[in-house]
Design an enzyme around this catalytic site. Sequence first.
Site, PDB file in Angstrom:
ATOM      1  NE  ARG A  54      37.308 -67.579 -24.511  1.00 17.56           N
ATOM      2  CZ  ARG A  54      36.851 -66.703 -23.580  1.00 17.56           C
ATOM      3  NH1 ARG A  54      37.287 -66.769 -22.343  1.00 17.56           N
ATOM      4  NH2 ARG A  54      35.986 -65.786 -23.920  1.00 17.56           N
ATOM      5  CE1 TYR A 106      58.888 -80.160 -31.960  1.00 20.09           C
ATOM      6  CE2 TYR A 106      58.041 -78.177 -30.921  1.00 20.09           C
ATOM      7  CZ  TYR A 106      58.047 -79.074 -31.964  1.00 20.09           C
ATOM      8  OH  TYR A 106      57.200 -78.873 -33.024  1.00 20.09           O
ATOM      9  CG  ASP A 178      57.563 -81.807 -23.838  1.00 20.88           C
ATOM     10  OD1 ASP A 178      56.910 -82.859 -24.033  1.00 20.88           O
ATOM     11  OD2 ASP A 178      57.707 -80.929 -24.704  1.00 20.88           O
ATOM     12  CE  LYS A 203      54.612 -83.656 -32.363  1.00 22.49           C
ATOM     13  NZ  LYS A 203      55.500 -82.880 -31.524  1.00 22.49           N
TER      14      LYS A 203
HETATM   15  C1  LIG Z   1      55.734 -81.574 -31.147  1.00 18.55           C
HETATM   16  C2  LIG Z   1      56.301 -81.284 -29.826  1.00 18.55           C
HETATM   17  C3  LIG Z   1      55.929 -80.131 -29.115  1.00 18.55           C
HETATM   18  C4  LIG Z   1      54.983 -79.088 -29.689  1.00 18.55           C
HETATM   19  O1  LIG Z   1      53.707 -79.581 -29.822  1.00 18.55           O
HETATM   20  P1  LIG Z   1      52.647 -79.055 -30.932  1.00 18.55           P
HETATM   21  O2  LIG Z   1      51.482 -79.937 -30.674  1.00 18.55           O
HETATM   22  O3  LIG Z   1      53.282 -79.247 -32.271  1.00 18.55           O
HETATM   23  O4  LIG Z   1      52.403 -77.620 -30.641  1.00 18.55           O
HETATM   24  C5  LIG Z   1      56.463 -79.945 -27.864  1.00 18.55           C
HETATM   25  N1  LIG Z   1      57.345 -80.824 -27.331  1.00 18.55           N
HETATM   26  C6  LIG Z   1      57.735 -81.927 -27.983  1.00 18.55           C
HETATM   27  C7  LIG Z   1      58.702 -82.865 -27.346  1.00 18.55           C
HETATM   28  C8  LIG Z   1      57.242 -82.189 -29.252  1.00 18.55           C
HETATM   29  O5  LIG Z   1      57.654 -83.282 -29.909  1.00 18.55           O
END
Ligand SMILES: *Cc1c(COP(=O)(O)O)cnc(C)c1O
Length: 387
Positions: A54, A106, A178, A203
């Site tokens: 961890r 998001y 992000d 993604k």
């Molecule tokens: C999918 C997504 C998230 C969340 O990510 P997870 O891996 O599903 O927890 C956050 N920000 C954006 C822009 C996303 O497309």
Amino acid sequence: MSEASSSKGFGTRAIHAGQAPDPSTGAIMTPIFQSATFAQESPGVFKEDYDYSRASNPTRKALEKNLASLEGAEFGLCFASGVSAEAAVLHLLKTGDHVVLCDDVYGGTNRLFHRVFGQLGIEVTLVDMTDQDAFEAAFCENTKVVWLETPTNPTLKIIDIAKVSEEAHAKGAIVCVDNTFCSPYLQSPLALGADIVCHSTTKYMGGHSDVIGGALLMNDPDLHERLKFIQLSVGAVPGILDCFLLLRSTKTLHVRMQRHSENGMQLARWLEAHPNVERVLYPGLESHPQHALAREQMPNGFGGMITLYVKGGLAKAKSMLEKVQIFTIAESLGGVESLIEHPGIMTHASVPPDQREKLGISDSLVRLSVGIEDVEDLMADLDQSLS
Ligand SMILES: *Cc1c(COP(=O)(O)O)cnc(C)c1O
């Protein structure tokens, strides 16, 4: 090249940064160190910082170095998901602190900020960050974090990272971007003044729709220390096999992003001229209201996300989704395969109707995540689905 040497090109770093052949065997790929704990020579004496996985694990560390190098960051921290990476940043805050959040963020981010951290007394203001006056007015005495995505989801507005960062710093807040929609290949928020970059590695970074993961990248040692403490204490760390899969994925990130962007550009142009399409939103199109800013901020391409309004409202949008054959109806994005979704019914269904309307998420709006298939096949598929 074990160091995240920033003097090397993006592709070289994608393949080598954080990784060297395994010293004990010569294995080219970083091994999957699937071990929860590590032998100690004598109490408290262990190799590097490996006492418990961890806290630290060699496969995860290789990934953290690799991602840091790609974002041009000193430090990287990996998490079990994008939202758990986000939560780590919010754990820096105390009850009564305030966050300025961009409005079409998001959906899961919106939910986490409002419904989980809101309950703990963190205050949140949603604002259209492309509107300078509204953005300035959103700040309070207790604003500690400015959080944004660009391009936004699903209307692909472009937020000026340099300008927002300057403004936020002048008011004593840190900026977290992000960067999931762009990946570091298309956009470098830290170089533009942001303090933290957040990714859902699920993604584009993962790129193959087979891993859920998240990451934070930063340059400030103090911020790194505090976030590393949260990573260790809260424990939302990724599994070791997932770290290995992500290391494999980032080796092709530059090549995939080039193809996503080429396919995205061609399809956006073609859709814009299609008789059954009302309007196309894509940062690479001259018709995008912030095309000039997009060119500056995304110098290597505009990615694979396209939003379109079809003619004929909900019925036509639904029939388009039902007719596609190569595109798959699914949430998520950024994989090698093309996906199509209806934000009003799917990803943004939890956004109240009046807010959806304000954000331009109408019933005729369809979002594409353009994959890296042959573009002629994608075009033909969309053409038959729109007819
Ligand atoms: C999918 C997504 C998230 C969340 O990510 P997870 O891996 O599903 O927890 C956050 N920000 C954006 C822009 C996303 O497309």
